[in-house]
Design an enzyme around this catalytic site. Structure first.
Site, PDB file in Angstrom:
ATOM      1  CB  THR A   1      90.753 -94.456   1.909  1.00 51.75           C
ATOM      2  OG1 THR A   1      90.946 -93.098   2.632  1.00 51.75           O
ATOM      3  CG2 THR A   1      91.558 -95.451   2.736  1.00 51.75           C
TER       4      THR A   1
ATOM      5  CB  SER B   1      90.324 -83.429  -0.137  1.00 46.00           C
ATOM      6  OG  SER B   1      90.635 -84.708   0.747  1.00 46.00           O
TER       7      SER B   1
ATOM      8  CG  ASP C   1      88.306 -87.174   3.789  1.00 47.31           C
ATOM      9  OD1 ASP C   1      88.010 -87.804   4.898  1.00 47.31           O
ATOM     10  OD2 ASP C   1      89.519 -86.905   3.333  1.00 47.31           O
TER      11      ASP C   1
ATOM     12  NE  ARG D   1      78.172 -75.396  10.554  1.00 50.12           N
ATOM     13  CZ  ARG D   1      78.434 -76.425  11.199  1.00 50.12           C
ATOM     14  NH1 ARG D   1      77.678 -77.475  11.140  1.00 50.12           N
ATOM     15  NH2 ARG D   1      79.710 -76.784  11.951  1.00 50.12           N
TER      16      ARG D   1
ATOM     17  CB  THR E   1      71.330 -76.169  14.526  1.00 49.20           C
ATOM     18  OG1 THR E   1      71.946 -76.254  15.538  1.00 49.20           O
ATOM     19  CG2 THR E   1      70.847 -77.429  14.149  1.00 49.20           C
ATOM     20  CD  GLN E   2      77.832 -72.775  15.280  1.00 49.29           C
ATOM     21  OE1 GLN E   2      78.401 -73.020  16.204  1.00 49.29           O
ATOM     22  NE2 GLN E   2      78.044 -71.553  14.590  1.00 49.29           N
ATOM     23  CB  CYS E   3      72.906 -78.975  17.409  1.00 51.98           C
ATOM     24  SG  CYS E   3      72.798 -77.686  18.748  1.00 51.98           S
TER      25      CYS E   3
HETATM   26  N1  ASP Z   1      90.859 -88.582   2.021  1.00 51.18           N
HETATM   27  C1  ASP Z   1      90.147 -89.818   1.721  1.00 51.18           C
HETATM   28  C2  ASP Z   1      89.173 -89.235   0.686  1.00 51.18           C
HETATM   29  O1  ASP Z   1      88.180 -88.866   0.995  1.00 51.18           O
HETATM   30  C3  ASP Z   1      89.517 -90.642   2.854  1.00 51.18           C
HETATM   31  C4  ASP Z   1      88.651 -91.535   2.963  1.00 51.18           C
HETATM   32  O2  ASP Z   1      88.633 -91.951   1.471  1.00 51.18           O
HETATM   33  O3  ASP Z   1      88.423 -92.420   3.673  1.00 51.18           O
HETATM   34  O4  ASP Z   1      89.436 -89.676  -0.515  1.00 51.18           O
END
Ligand code: ASP
Length: 358
Positions: A18, A66, A97, A251, A283-285
């Site tokens: 971002t 992503s 992310d 998990r 754990t999922q916690c």
């Molecule tokens: N989708 C963006 C990424 O991880 C989110 C971010 O940077 O905040 O590249």
């Protein structure tokens, strides 16, 4: 912050996220954000010119994080290796992310680190007036060049975001929009960045005195899976028969508990004993650690050869497995190493754990 005369050199590695995104359709603010070349942002970072540091930029293919993957992690590690001797510290601009995955991966790939590798990004693009980008970036540059600002050296892969400095392989993204987007639930922050930057030297790793090198292999046949009420043995059976699968981060609930019915346990037994898969229990916690044997609901898992992931984050457990299998170890050694604290990613070695009186 006032700088001294030792003008440090920092390499800023841009990978997208971002922080460097713009609307896909220029002029249309509601069109989806896509990563752009760093060149487009030079005008938005005036304060960089005023920081008394030598800053070089290395631009990688800008991606939405992503799309991050193990080969890209290795490429980042190679950039650091190729520039290691020429720079006092590194800043990696990265999407939020998957930042915790990359930070964890680098903590394993970079062997014998003795200087800072600070990862940061932002929740709003740097081109927006209320963006958190400049503050995150400038604080990270100052941390990477700690010597110039009389700050303690942080020879670790960290995440610096808003007002906290966290160990990368302990951190988790906890908000998709808050400027305080990261925490490290099972380890104290390494420092705080308010008006003053305060580093807690008691919780920082020691710089390595051995020669720096990088590991360049990661095993991709691993996965993460959440146990849930009513999980069918058929799902487990097909999961465990995936071709090329070597290990699963499982998990479970609370302190490492899972269903106790015989069909469920039979699938676990088939996986660990017949298919020779490695299962790591975390754990999922959000906080706390796995204590297998505390309840009957985890005692059988332990007997069936499921390994405790202690208080590792899901990212740490998964990437540590990629790393250990990537070193070419056989499963016996991977199981042993998996339970040891290698890079500060877990609080204790299982082998040192005192038996609980329960
Ligand atoms: N989708 C963006 C990424 O991880 C989110 C971010 O940077 O905040 O590249």
């Amino acid at each position: 912050m006032t700088a001294n005369d030792s003008k440090c050199k920092v390499l800023m590695i841009y990978t997208g996220g971002t922080i460097g995104m713009l609307p896909k359709e220029e002029g249309n603010p509601i069109s989806p954000l896509v990563p752009a070349k760093w060149e487009r942002f030079k005008d938005f970072v005036p304060s960089l010119r005023d920081i008394p540091l030598d800053i070089d930029l290395h631009e990688m293919t800008p991606i939405d994080s992503s799309d991050m993957h193990p080969d890209y992690w290795i490429d980042i590690a190679r950039v650091i290796r190729d520039n290691y001797e020429d720079f006092d510290g590194f800043v990696i601009l990265h999407g939020t992310d998957t930042m915790t995955y990359t930070a964890t991966a680098l903590s394993f790939l970079l062997e014998n680190l003795d200087r800072p590798v600070i990862m940061t990004g932002s929740q709003s693009p740097i081109s927006q007036p209320r963006s958190d980008a400049v503050q995150n970036m400038v604080t990270s540059l100052i941390l990477a060049a700690g010597k110039s600002f009389n700050l303690p050296l942080i020879p670790e892969v960290c995440i610096c975001f808003n007002n906290v400095i966290l160990r990368g392989n302990r951190a988790r993204k906890v908000s998709s929009s808050s400027y305080s987007g990261f925490t490290s639930p099972n380890y104290p922050p390494l420092g705080e960045a308010g008006k003053y930057i305060k580093i807690d030297t008691k919780v920082i790793q020691k710089p390595s005195t051995k020669g720096f090198f990088i590991n360049e292999n990661l095993e991709k046949g691993v996965m993460l899976f959440d146990v849930f009420p009513g999980i069918s043995p058929k799902i487990l059976d097909s999961l465990f028969s995936i071709d090329g699968l070597k290990g699963i981060v499982f998990r479970t609930y609370g302190a490492g508990n899972a269903p106790t019915n015989k069909d469920f346990l039979k699938e676990i037994e088939k996986a660990t004993c017949e298919r020779n898969l490695m299962i790591v229990n975390i754990t999922q916690c959000n906080q706390g650690m796995v204590e297998m044997g505390l309840y009957d609901a985890s005692a059988t898992l332990l007997r069936l050869g499921v390994i405790s992931g202690m208080d590792m984050t899901p990212e740490a457990a998964l990437v540590k497995m990629m790393f250990l299998f990537g070193l070419g170890y056989d499963i016996k050694i991977v199981k042993e190493q998996m339970q040891k604290n290698l890079r500060g990613e877990q609080s204790i070695d299982l082998f040192n754990q005192e038996r609980k009186n329960f």
